[in-house]
Scaffold this active site. Structure first.
Site, PDB file in Angstrom:
ATOM      1  N   HIS A 178      -8.077   0.585   0.272  1.00  0.00           N
ATOM      2  CA  HIS A 178      -8.758  -0.703   0.130  1.00  0.00           C
ATOM      3  C   HIS A 178      -8.868  -1.453   1.440  1.00  0.00           C
ATOM      4  O   HIS A 178      -9.759  -2.273   1.628  1.00  0.00           O
ATOM      5  CB  HIS A 178      -8.094  -1.532  -0.964  1.00  0.00           C
ATOM      6  CG  HIS A 178      -8.443  -1.015  -2.311  1.00  0.00           C
ATOM      7  ND1 HIS A 178      -7.636  -0.167  -3.013  1.00  0.00           N
ATOM      8  CD2 HIS A 178      -9.579  -1.161  -3.048  1.00  0.00           C
ATOM      9  CE1 HIS A 178      -8.236   0.172  -4.142  1.00  0.00           C
ATOM     10  NE2 HIS A 178      -9.410  -0.411  -4.192  1.00  0.00           N
ATOM     11  N   ARG A 182     -15.203  -7.093  -6.505  1.00  0.00           N
ATOM     12  CA  ARG A 182     -13.802  -6.717  -6.791  1.00  0.00           C
ATOM     13  C   ARG A 182     -12.992  -7.996  -6.987  1.00  0.00           C
ATOM     14  O   ARG A 182     -12.413  -8.527  -6.044  1.00  0.00           O
ATOM     15  CB  ARG A 182     -13.223  -5.909  -5.624  1.00  0.00           C
ATOM     16  CG  ARG A 182     -13.769  -4.491  -5.489  1.00  0.00           C
ATOM     17  CD  ARG A 182     -13.075  -3.766  -4.341  1.00  0.00           C
ATOM     18  NE  ARG A 182     -13.261  -2.332  -4.392  1.00  0.00           N
ATOM     19  CZ  ARG A 182     -14.230  -1.671  -3.768  1.00  0.00           C
ATOM     20  NH1 ARG A 182     -15.132  -2.316  -3.048  1.00  0.00           N
ATOM     21  NH2 ARG A 182     -14.308  -0.356  -3.867  1.00  0.00           N
ATOM     22  N   ARG A 220     -16.305  -7.245 -11.638  1.00  0.00           N
ATOM     23  CA  ARG A 220     -15.331  -6.351 -12.255  1.00  0.00           C
ATOM     24  C   ARG A 220     -14.064  -7.129 -12.565  1.00  0.00           C
ATOM     25  O   ARG A 220     -13.581  -7.885 -11.718  1.00  0.00           O
ATOM     26  CB  ARG A 220     -15.005  -5.194 -11.305  1.00  0.00           C
ATOM     27  CG  ARG A 220     -13.936  -4.285 -11.871  1.00  0.00           C
ATOM     28  CD  ARG A 220     -13.678  -3.112 -10.978  1.00  0.00           C
ATOM     29  NE  ARG A 220     -12.928  -3.475  -9.790  1.00  0.00           N
ATOM     30  CZ  ARG A 220     -12.614  -2.611  -8.827  1.00  0.00           C
ATOM     31  NH1 ARG A 220     -13.030  -1.360  -8.912  1.00  0.00           N
ATOM     32  NH2 ARG A 220     -11.921  -2.990  -7.786  1.00  0.00           N
ATOM     33  N   ASN A 225     -14.308   6.603  -5.705  1.00  0.00           N
ATOM     34  CA  ASN A 225     -13.042   6.630  -4.954  1.00  0.00           C
ATOM     35  C   ASN A 225     -11.914   7.114  -5.864  1.00  0.00           C
ATOM     36  O   ASN A 225     -11.152   8.014  -5.521  1.00  0.00           O
ATOM     37  CB  ASN A 225     -12.692   5.243  -4.418  1.00  0.00           C
ATOM     38  CG  ASN A 225     -13.837   4.621  -3.654  1.00  0.00           C
ATOM     39  OD1 ASN A 225     -14.653   5.337  -3.100  1.00  0.00           O
ATOM     40  ND2 ASN A 225     -13.923   3.311  -3.632  1.00  0.00           N
ATOM     41  N   ARG A 242      -5.555   8.863  -2.892  1.00  0.00           N
ATOM     42  CA  ARG A 242      -6.507   8.271  -1.936  1.00  0.00           C
ATOM     43  C   ARG A 242      -5.808   7.544  -0.796  1.00  0.00           C
ATOM     44  O   ARG A 242      -6.428   7.190   0.206  1.00  0.00           O
ATOM     45  CB  ARG A 242      -7.490   7.347  -2.667  1.00  0.00           C
ATOM     46  CG  ARG A 242      -6.864   6.112  -3.263  1.00  0.00           C
ATOM     47  CD  ARG A 242      -7.816   5.407  -4.221  1.00  0.00           C
ATOM     48  NE  ARG A 242      -8.672   4.439  -3.566  1.00  0.00           N
ATOM     49  CZ  ARG A 242      -9.476   3.594  -4.199  1.00  0.00           C
ATOM     50  NH1 ARG A 242      -9.546   3.627  -5.526  1.00  0.00           N
ATOM     51  NH2 ARG A 242     -10.214   2.741  -3.557  1.00  0.00           N
ATOM     52  N   CYS A 247     -20.693   2.837  -7.551  1.00  0.00           N
ATOM     53  CA  CYS A 247     -20.226   1.755  -6.673  1.00  0.00           C
ATOM     54  C   CYS A 247     -19.068   2.201  -5.781  1.00  0.00           C
ATOM     55  O   CYS A 247     -18.541   1.423  -5.006  1.00  0.00           O
ATOM     56  CB  CYS A 247     -19.841   0.514  -7.483  1.00  0.00           C
ATOM     57  SG  CYS A 247     -18.471   0.807  -8.599  1.00  0.00           S
TER      58      CYS A 247
HETATM   59  C1  PEP Z   1     -13.748   3.272  -7.049  1.00  0.00           C
HETATM   60  O1  PEP Z   1     -12.661   3.665  -7.505  1.00  0.00           O
HETATM   61  O2  PEP Z   1     -14.635   4.035  -6.607  1.00  0.00           O
HETATM   62  C2  PEP Z   1     -14.051   1.830  -6.990  1.00  0.00           C
HETATM   63  C3  PEP Z   1     -15.242   1.383  -6.676  1.00  0.00           C
HETATM   64  O3  PEP Z   1     -13.030   0.967  -7.227  1.00  0.00           O
HETATM   65  P1  PEP Z   1     -11.849   0.682  -6.169  1.00  0.00           P
HETATM   66  O4  PEP Z   1     -12.223   1.342  -4.867  1.00  0.00           O
HETATM   67  O5  PEP Z   1     -11.725  -0.789  -6.032  1.00  0.00           O
HETATM   68  O6  PEP Z   1     -10.674   1.311  -6.831  1.00  0.00           O
HETATM   69 MG    MG Z   2     -11.375   2.292  -8.580  1.00  0.00          MG
END
Ligand code: PEP
Ligand code: MG
Length: 552
Positions: free
Chosen positions: A188, A295, A331, A453, A464, A501
């Site tokens: 993030h 977000r 979201r 993601n 991740r 997204c």
């Molecule tokens: C994702 O998981 O691709 C997403 C857009 O949400 P975040 O990156 O905030 O987990």
């Molecule tokens: Mg996510």
């Protein structure tokens, strides 16, 4: 000159001094003292300084977020003066002849535990406040600067790594770039850097050392390079690159106002991802057609306590109004895993990415969820708000959410509060389970947005946050593309729109594929909108569609 090679996660060239992110060291020694009177004086002086700091923060917050958002600092000032709290500290100093730091730390533990064990949720939340004021006192006593960057001029922020909560609290006007020893492209912090459009390099490793603090440097986000004390040739080369980048930006400017349509006439929506109302400037400057992912958890990460319905409503309303009738997909809270706020007091988990996060928190701590839903529906009277729910795995979750949303609508109606009855409700497809049952989920909601993601993390079993797994993290893996195709097909079969997204939406190597699959919307960092529009406008899908789809 020292060259640091990492991985670029946001393009751009910037020159400036390196400044290491400072975290206060709060190890407390159990030190005995001789002079009790002097130690009590030291504690009282620290309390006064801490109170002055809170006064300054109160004024700043009052100006930036208004009365309600600033109140907490006044509450903290009062807590610092609380008789029981101060008596406990002073009696440890007097009776046990122990230093002020130890007395503060011991008192903090006792009081925080006491609050945490109370039944009332409001009192429970005071536990984090006691820790907060005590941390402030300890910083003053030890002379440590507060966490953050200690500089009057804009700098390239360096760190081992930065938590999302640390990143959001930085003063953006002071940041020229980010360079971190660790970090991964989908973390993030990297996402925040991209949203802010600030050049960023991660994974710099041990070459980035603390003695570089204060030295002049240049960061090149697209090459993933940082040069500390660059020589003349390097400086000249990078000044030229900066110039070329600004010329390219000027060219992209010409695409503003142009439709996102392919050479063979296929349309796609290009929306932007944001983390706070302040990001709307970048959304408008880059001519996004809407916001595909707000977000909302970053508003919680910036706060020291649960934001009230009113604070949330004002933030959502501002975004909805500023977007002037364009769709704004907000979201709901996606807290947990790497996005931690102390006051949630989430339990320690062995495997937080698969733990109590996002919708799981909302469905188990409903008061928090209802507050957010009320704020969202109230904001829907001021623009085209859509609500999206993260981390869905099952149909029952969606049905439960819809039931709660209906209750919120009913309550608002009874109270005579204005809202839009037809707010679109959508879900994120970011778990393999959701993609696989997308035929069932499509019958429950108005839209899907694929979070690539997390979908990548859960499909490939690649954390991740873990940069050492990069070689196993193939973002073009056929399993992922098949899940995306399956989701797109199921959405369209049931007549709902679907978008992407996650960060993959901005990958130009996949734009053709996404168009061939009939993806309706791509939501990306604001700075990626115009490059993507350029790519879409130069693509002809008609001749390659069947071949691409057949290959997946
Ligand atoms: C994702 O998981 O691709 C997403 C857009 O949400 P975040 O990156 O905030 O987990
Ligand atoms: Mg996510």
């Amino acid at each position: 000159m020292t060259k640091i090679q990492g991985k670029g996660v946001c393009d751009g060239v910037a020159f400036g001094p390196i400044c290491f992110y400072k975290r206060a060291d709060q190890t407390v020694e159990r030190r005995t003292i001789e002079d009790v009177k002097a130690e009590i004086e030291r504690f009282r002086a620290a309390r006064e300084t801490a109170s002055e700091q809170l006064g300054v923060l109160y004024e700043k917050a009052l100006e930036e977020v208004g009365e309600e958002g600033s109140l907490l600092f006044q509450v903290h000032q009062m807590m610092l003066e609380d008789d029981d709290y101060c008596e406990s500290i002073e009696s440890i100093i007097t009776d046990e002849k122990l230093c002020a730091e130890y007395a503060v730390s011991k008192t903090a533990d006792t009081f925080a535990d006491m609050f945490a064990n109370m039944d009332d949720n409001y009192m429970k939340a005071r536990s984090a406040d006691v820790r907060d004021i005590s941390r402030r006192l300890l910083n003053v006593l030890s002379g440590a600067p507060e966490g953050g960057i200690d500089s009057e001029v804009p700098v390239i922020v360096a760190a081992d790594d930065l938590a999302p909560s640390e990143t959001v609290q930085l003063d953006k006007s002071k940041i020229l770039g980010f360079v971190t020893q660790g970090g991964s492209a989908n973390s993030h912090t990297a996402i925040l850097a991209r949203t802010m459009g600030i050049p960023a390099v991660i994974g710099a490793g041990d070459v980035l050392t603390a003695d570089m603090d204060g030295k002049d440097a240049v960061i090149d986000g697209s090459a993933g390079e940082v040069y500390v004390r660059p020589d003349e040739t390097t400086s000249a080369k990078l000044h030229k690159k900066a110039q070329q980048e600004s010329e390219r930006k000027a060219l992209l400017e010409k695409l503003k106002g142009q439709p996102n349509v392919t050479l063979d006439g296929q349309d796609i929506l290009l929306y932007a991802n944001i983390g706070s109302p302040a990001d709307v400037d970048a959304v408008l400057a880059n001519d996004a057609g809407g916001i595909g992912l707000f977000r909302s958890e970053f508003l919680y990460l910036e706060s020291k306590d649960y934001p009230s319905e009113e604070t949330l409503f004002q933030a959502y309303r501002t975004v909805a109004e500023r977007m002037g009738g364009k769709r704004v997909v907000i979201r709901t809270l996606d807290i947990g895993a790497d996005k931690q706020a102390d006051y949630f007091e989430l339990p320690h988990e062995e495997n937080p990415a698969m733990g109590l996060r996002a919708i799981r928190i909302c469905l188990t701590r409903r008061d928090i969820f209802i507050t957010q839903l009320r704020a969202l529906y109230r904001a829907s009277a001021y623009g085209k708000v859509a609500i999206m729910f993260p981390m869905i795995t099952s149909v029952w979750e969606v049905r439960e959410i819809k039931k709660l949303a209906a209750e919120v609508r009913q309550a608002l109606k009874c109270e005579g509060v204005a809202f839009n009855e037809n707010v679109e409700l959508g879900i994120m497809i970011e778990t393999p389970a959701a993609a696989i049952i997308s035929d069932l989920l499509a019958q429950e909601v108005d839209f899907f947005s694929i979070g690539t993601n997390d979908l990548t993390q859960y499909t490939l079993a690649v954390d991740r946050q873990n940069e050492s797994l990069d070689m196993f993290c193939d973002t073009h893996h056929p399993a992922l593309l098949r899940l995306i195709k399956m989701t797109a097909d199921n959405a369209h079969k049931h007549g709902i729109w679907m978008g992407i997204c996650g960060e993959l939406g901005a990958d130009p190597r996949l734009t053709e594929t996404f168009l061939a699959l009939g993806v309706d919307e791509l939501s990306v960092s604001p700075s990626r909108i115009l490059p993507l529009r350029e790519k879409v406008r130069a693509t002809d899908v008609s001749t390659v569609r069947d071949e691409i789809v057949a290959k997946i």
